[in-house]
Write a protein that holds these residues in place. Sequence first.
Motif, mmCIF file in Angstrom:
data_model
loop_
_atom_site.group_PDB
_atom_site.id
_atom_site.type_symbol
_atom_site.label_atom_id
_atom_site.label_comp_id
_atom_site.label_asym_id
_atom_site.label_seq_id
_atom_site.Cartn_x
_atom_site.Cartn_y
_atom_site.Cartn_z
ATOM 1 N N LEU A 1 -3.337 122.522 -51.128
ATOM 2 C CA LEU A 1 -2.056 121.957 -50.788
ATOM 3 C C LEU A 1 -0.979 122.686 -51.659
ATOM 4 O O LEU A 1 -1.368 123.331 -52.861
ATOM 5 C CB LEU A 1 -1.952 120.489 -51.205
ATOM 6 C CG LEU A 1 -2.957 119.531 -50.260
ATOM 7 C CD1 LEU A 1 -2.599 118.068 -50.376
ATOM 8 C CD2 LEU A 1 -2.686 119.751 -48.822
ATOM 9 N N ARG A 2 0.311 122.659 -51.092
ATOM 10 C CA ARG A 2 1.318 123.111 -51.964
ATOM 11 C C ARG A 2 2.739 122.479 -51.597
ATOM 12 O O ARG A 2 2.902 121.573 -50.801
ATOM 13 C CB ARG A 2 1.625 124.670 -51.776
ATOM 14 C CG ARG A 2 1.830 125.045 -50.507
ATOM 15 C CD ARG A 2 1.912 126.488 -49.921
ATOM 16 N NE ARG A 2 2.228 126.937 -48.924
ATOM 17 C CZ ARG A 2 2.313 128.101 -48.401
ATOM 18 N NH1 ARG A 2 1.586 129.153 -49.010
ATOM 19 N NH2 ARG A 2 2.600 128.670 -47.478
ATOM 20 N N ASP B 1 4.753 115.385 -54.598
ATOM 21 C CA ASP B 1 4.801 113.917 -54.332
ATOM 22 C C ASP B 1 3.451 113.083 -54.325
ATOM 23 O O ASP B 1 3.461 112.100 -55.201
ATOM 24 C CB ASP B 1 5.812 113.671 -53.193
ATOM 25 C CG ASP B 1 7.171 114.081 -53.058
ATOM 26 O OD1 ASP B 1 7.493 114.511 -54.142
ATOM 27 O OD2 ASP B 1 7.637 114.333 -51.914
ATOM 28 N N GLY B 2 2.585 113.725 -53.887
ATOM 29 C CA GLY B 2 1.288 113.246 -53.778
ATOM 30 C C GLY B 2 0.651 112.832 -55.117
ATOM 31 O O GLY B 2 0.052 111.840 -55.325
ATOM 32 N N LEU B 3 0.703 113.827 -55.803
ATOM 33 C CA LEU B 3 0.357 113.700 -57.250
ATOM 34 C C LEU B 3 1.011 112.586 -58.064
ATOM 35 O O LEU B 3 0.268 111.728 -58.693
ATOM 36 C CB LEU B 3 0.468 114.867 -57.829
ATOM 37 C CG LEU B 3 -0.954 115.871 -57.771
ATOM 38 C CD1 LEU B 3 -1.042 117.174 -58.574
ATOM 39 C CD2 LEU B 3 -2.336 115.157 -58.528
ATOM 40 N N ARG B 4 2.328 112.605 -57.917
ATOM 41 C CA ARG B 4 2.971 111.706 -58.463
ATOM 42 C C ARG B 4 2.583 110.253 -58.419
ATOM 43 O O ARG B 4 2.583 109.259 -59.062
ATOM 44 C CB ARG B 4 4.580 112.024 -58.277
ATOM 45 C CG ARG B 4 5.206 112.921 -59.223
ATOM 46 C CD ARG B 4 6.677 113.165 -59.289
ATOM 47 N NE ARG B 4 7.270 113.272 -58.063
ATOM 48 C CZ ARG B 4 7.671 114.529 -57.648
ATOM 49 N NH1 ARG B 4 7.383 115.633 -58.166
ATOM 50 N NH2 ARG B 4 8.019 114.815 -56.275
ATOM 51 N N ASN B 5 2.863 109.973 -56.816
ATOM 52 C CA ASN B 5 2.210 108.711 -56.424
ATOM 53 C C ASN B 5 1.078 108.494 -56.881
ATOM 54 O O ASN B 5 0.597 106.998 -57.083
ATOM 55 C CB ASN B 5 2.334 108.688 -54.832
ATOM 56 C CG ASN B 5 3.726 108.779 -54.332
ATOM 57 O OD1 ASN B 5 4.705 108.162 -54.888
ATOM 58 N ND2 ASN B 5 4.217 109.269 -52.957
ATOM 59 N N LEU C 1 -1.770 116.478 -64.708
ATOM 60 C CA LEU C 1 -1.382 117.228 -63.650
ATOM 61 C C LEU C 1 -0.536 116.905 -62.820
ATOM 62 O O LEU C 1 0.391 118.004 -62.586
ATOM 63 C CB LEU C 1 -2.771 117.464 -62.680
ATOM 64 C CG LEU C 1 -4.118 117.872 -63.466
ATOM 65 C CD1 LEU C 1 -5.419 117.892 -62.532
ATOM 66 C CD2 LEU C 1 -3.774 119.524 -63.839
ATOM 67 N N ALA C 2 -0.119 115.973 -62.554
ATOM 68 C CA ALA C 2 1.289 115.404 -61.929
ATOM 69 C C ALA C 2 2.466 115.872 -62.727
ATOM 70 O O ALA C 2 3.342 116.319 -62.272
ATOM 71 C CB ALA C 2 1.086 114.056 -61.710
ATOM 72 N N ASP C 3 2.325 115.814 -64.058
ATOM 73 C CA ASP C 3 3.501 115.939 -64.689
ATOM 74 C C ASP C 3 3.867 117.546 -64.814
ATOM 75 O O ASP C 3 4.924 117.958 -65.089
ATOM 76 C CB ASP C 3 3.470 115.696 -66.255
ATOM 77 C CG ASP C 3 3.191 114.013 -66.590
ATOM 78 O OD1 ASP C 3 3.955 113.582 -65.348
ATOM 79 O OD2 ASP C 3 3.145 113.566 -67.474
ATOM 80 N N TYR C 4 2.589 118.476 -64.822
ATOM 81 C CA TYR C 4 2.811 119.824 -64.535
ATOM 82 C C TYR C 4 3.542 120.416 -63.047
ATOM 83 O O TYR C 4 4.108 121.372 -63.083
ATOM 84 C CB TYR C 4 1.453 120.433 -64.576
ATOM 85 C CG TYR C 4 1.322 121.816 -64.705
ATOM 86 C CD1 TYR C 4 1.710 122.584 -65.920
ATOM 87 C CD2 TYR C 4 0.934 122.439 -63.651
ATOM 88 C CE1 TYR C 4 1.838 123.847 -65.816
ATOM 89 C CE2 TYR C 4 0.745 123.950 -63.630
ATOM 90 C CZ TYR C 4 1.207 124.641 -64.697
ATOM 91 O OH TYR C 4 1.292 126.060 -65.090
ATOM 92 N N ALA C 5 3.464 119.218 -62.201
ATOM 93 C CA ALA C 5 4.271 119.601 -60.760
ATOM 94 C C ALA C 5 3.798 120.917 -60.326
ATOM 95 O O ALA C 5 4.586 121.772 -60.282
ATOM 96 C CB ALA C 5 5.861 119.591 -61.298
ATOM 97 N N PRO C 6 2.429 121.231 -60.208
ATOM 98 C CA PRO C 6 2.120 122.298 -59.446
ATOM 99 C C PRO C 6 2.581 122.950 -58.105
ATOM 100 O O PRO C 6 2.858 121.914 -57.328
ATOM 101 C CB PRO C 6 0.597 122.155 -59.468
ATOM 102 C CG PRO C 6 0.355 120.817 -59.292
ATOM 103 C CD PRO C 6 1.383 120.065 -60.048
ATOM 104 N N THR C 7 2.726 124.048 -58.018
ATOM 105 C CA THR C 7 3.157 124.336 -56.764
ATOM 106 C C THR C 7 2.510 124.709 -55.686
ATOM 107 O O THR C 7 2.539 124.610 -54.273
ATOM 108 C CB THR C 7 4.139 125.630 -56.737
ATOM 109 O OG1 THR C 7 3.298 126.826 -57.366
ATOM 110 C CG2 THR C 7 5.512 125.518 -57.858
#
Length: 370
Positions: free
Chosen positions: A245-246, A252-256, A229-235
């Motif tokens: 959230l958006r 950034d939160g998902l990547r971290n 899901l982090a790699d998908y980079a949702p808006t």
Amino acid sequence: MLESVIHRDANGDTPKYVAPELSYLLDRIVNVCFIGAPGARDRGWTLVDCGLPGSASKIKRAAARLFGEQSRPAAIVLTHGHFDHIGAVHTLAHEWDVPVYAHELELPYLTGQSSYPPPDPLVGGGAMSLMSAIFPKRPIDLGRHAHELPADGSVPGAPGWRWIPTPGHAPGHVSLLRDSDRTVIAGDAFTTTKQESLVAALTQRAEIHGPPMYFTPDWDRARASVKHLADYAPTAAITGHGPPLRGERLQDGLRNLASHFDVWARPSRGRYRDHPAITDGSGVVEVPPLQVSAGTVVLAGLALGAAIAIASSIGGRDENQQRRTEELARLTPTTDDAADARSDDDGTRAGDVSLIARTLNENVSEVDAP
């Protein structure tokens, strides 16, 4: 930069906008989603997840506001079958005469074949974690209403959406994606509040977290799902617990979270920390033994025992759903206990734990037989 927190409303009774043709309803501590344009025709929209027990009337009122009094969904889609996501599914499937779709690995828990792996109430350091020991555990049986999600990845009744497997929190957990604007319905693959904490769950304090620790039996798969899901980079994203959230805060939160998953999300101890539950198409095959010290077991048992004792001493059953909601909303922390597996990090007392546990366990008046 886009607004990062779209809504924060712990007591809302009306659906709220997440993204075009996507709204959500907060049912006390869990989110229910509606895919479809406002005023959509009968069978022209899709419901995602079904909230806590007792939520059928609230969900139907929200649907009527969005789509009209007589408008029924084309389908109900379940991200997974934990009790807080299927509370009203029997009632709604029966009254709307609508199919209910889930991943094939979730069907054993939705057709009476198997209970989920047992929770791990001593992880997460919060009252919600301790309460998981007395949450509803039995499988449900949706009978003829239960269907496997389409193998082509399409979402019934929701053109432009697709489902992907995001297991870990549940064997057949799925998330829904809309590629046109990279909007995600994530279920409990990750959360946007600290769900282990009773106070955070009730106040909807916005923070990105991993899946609820106490109900996650496979941490390696959960980590892979968060990375996907982090790699998908949702808006924009709406999760099962916490406000939508958006924008940059979400991405950034998902990547971290993905980068630090084993430190931030994976519990430091517990029965599933290093050994997942083994499941297959028939349900649970094997679970690892509970891994805790004798002292922790005694202390947690005393806390949970106190909660159950106080709950059993509360006379009568409150039949007024609004009053129940108000009672939950009034819960406030009263101690300064440290954050560990023996008390809520927000200081919630055993009496507070017992009240919400009693509410979740007893409020089943709208769950019909299949």
